[in-house]
Design an enzyme around this catalytic site. Structure first.
Site, PDB file in Angstrom:
ATOM      1  N   ILE A 158     -19.589   8.768 -32.809  1.00  0.00           N
ATOM      2  CA  ILE A 158     -18.842   8.920 -33.224  1.00  0.00           C
ATOM      3  C   ILE A 158     -17.951   8.925 -32.348  1.00  0.00           C
ATOM      4  O   ILE A 158     -17.815  10.107 -31.770  1.00  0.00           O
ATOM      5  CB  ILE A 158     -18.041   8.665 -34.392  1.00  0.00           C
ATOM      6  N   SER A 159     -16.869   7.671 -31.805  1.00  0.00           N
ATOM      7  CA  SER A 159     -16.149   8.236 -30.446  1.00  0.00           C
ATOM      8  C   SER A 159     -17.312   8.780 -29.616  1.00  0.00           C
ATOM      9  O   SER A 159     -17.306   8.145 -29.037  1.00  0.00           O
ATOM     10  CB  SER A 159     -15.031   8.598 -31.760  1.00  0.00           C
ATOM     11  N   SER A 160     -15.885  10.245 -29.567  1.00  0.00           N
ATOM     12  CA  SER A 160     -16.976  10.878 -27.893  1.00  0.00           C
ATOM     13  C   SER A 160     -18.692  10.943 -28.516  1.00  0.00           C
ATOM     14  O   SER A 160     -19.064  10.282 -27.609  1.00  0.00           O
ATOM     15  CB  SER A 160     -16.913  11.898 -28.000  1.00  0.00           C
TER      16      SER A 160
END
Ligand SMILES: *[C@@H]1O[C@H](CO)[C@@H](O)[C@H](O)[C@H]1NC(C)=O
Length: 263
Positions: free
Chosen positions: A136-138
């Site tokens: 998720i995300s990073s």
């Protein structure tokens, strides 16, 4: 006599261990760890004889425990028998964009994570053709980096709410094998990543997988009402999550289908 009571005591000990429910456990000696990444492992009670491996990567403000609790993989591991690895970046955000991480065996965090997978393949007699990653995300950016720098290890990847349009082949020069199957999720209201990342990331993977940028099929209301799935080829899909911000939450049932655990 003495032996048999010893043996039965031993057996009691074993069954007591088996009766305990599986928990998230830290592994400290998984091999070379150039970026000092922490390894947490979930081996389900119902682990398969030759299990698949799922790597689940937290976002910048997360950690392994939080990722373990907020994603459905532990429950799905019980159902499908795979082993789940939850790497943890001591810095929170993943170093997914340094030259070290973006180079196969380049000495970055990606190499530490690849070594965790190799440890699990050896230790649990796991199935090399069933190694997958999502984040998720990073953690999504790191998912992209792992898929590009270690295509020899990862067979499938799901990138949640991240994007990257760098030249994928540069991360493992000279590699001639196949690349993982890629799904990308991005929310239409994601102001952290921005909507441009959707098609630029898909274009970068299309170039490697041998597809053109234009989708073969556009599926409305897939996999959820209001969302749109763009199919660029059998190994590349983008899912535009209408009305969703940052991040898109892990779609466990969809991941199980993408990785071939479920139909
Ligand atoms: C991505 O490209 C498709 C056409 O291939 C287009 O219909 C769609 O609007 C684009 N999405 C974004 C978020 O730019």
């Amino acid at each position: 006599m003495l032996f048999s009571s010893f043996a039965s005591a031993l057996l009691c000990g074993v069954s007591a261990v088996l009766a305990q429910r599986a928990t998230l456990t830290q592994v400290t000696d998984f091999g070379s760890n150039p970026a000092d990444i922490r390894m947490y492992l979930y081996v389900p009670d119902a682990v398969a004889a030759s299990p698949g491996v799922v790597v689940s990567l937290h976002g910048a403000s997360g950690n392994a425990q939080q990722q373990f609790k907020s994603t459905p993989y532990a429950k799905l591991a019980e159902q499908y028998g795979f082993v789940a690895i939850y790497p943890e970046s001591p810095q929170g955000a993943w170093d997914a964009t340094s030259a070290e991480s973006r180079t196969h065996e380049g000495g970055g965090a990606s190499q530490s994570i690849a070594n965790m997978v190799k440890y699990v393949l050896d230790t649990y007699n796991a199935e090399a053709s069933k190694v997958f990653v999502s984040g998720i995300s990073s953690g999504g950016t790191m998912t992209n980096t792992l898929a590009a720098a270690y295509p020899d290890i990862f067979k499938g990847a799901v990138i949640y709410s991240a994007g990257s349009s760098d030249n994928i082949r540069d991360m493992y020069p000279g590699y001639t094998g196949s690349y993982p199957e890629i799904q990308l999720y991005l929310g239409s209201e994601d102001t952290v990543i921005g909507s441009d990342a959707f098609n630029s990331t898909l274009a970068a993977w299309a170039a490697v997988l041998g597809y053109d940028d234009t989708p073969d099929r556009v599926l409305g209301d897939t996999p959820r009402s209001g969302w749109t799935k763009y199919v660029l080829g059998s190994k590349l899909e983008g899912i535009w999550a209408q009305g969703v911000g940052h991040p898109v939450f892990t779609q466990g049932a969809e991941d199980m289908k993408w990785w071939g655990f479920a139909r």
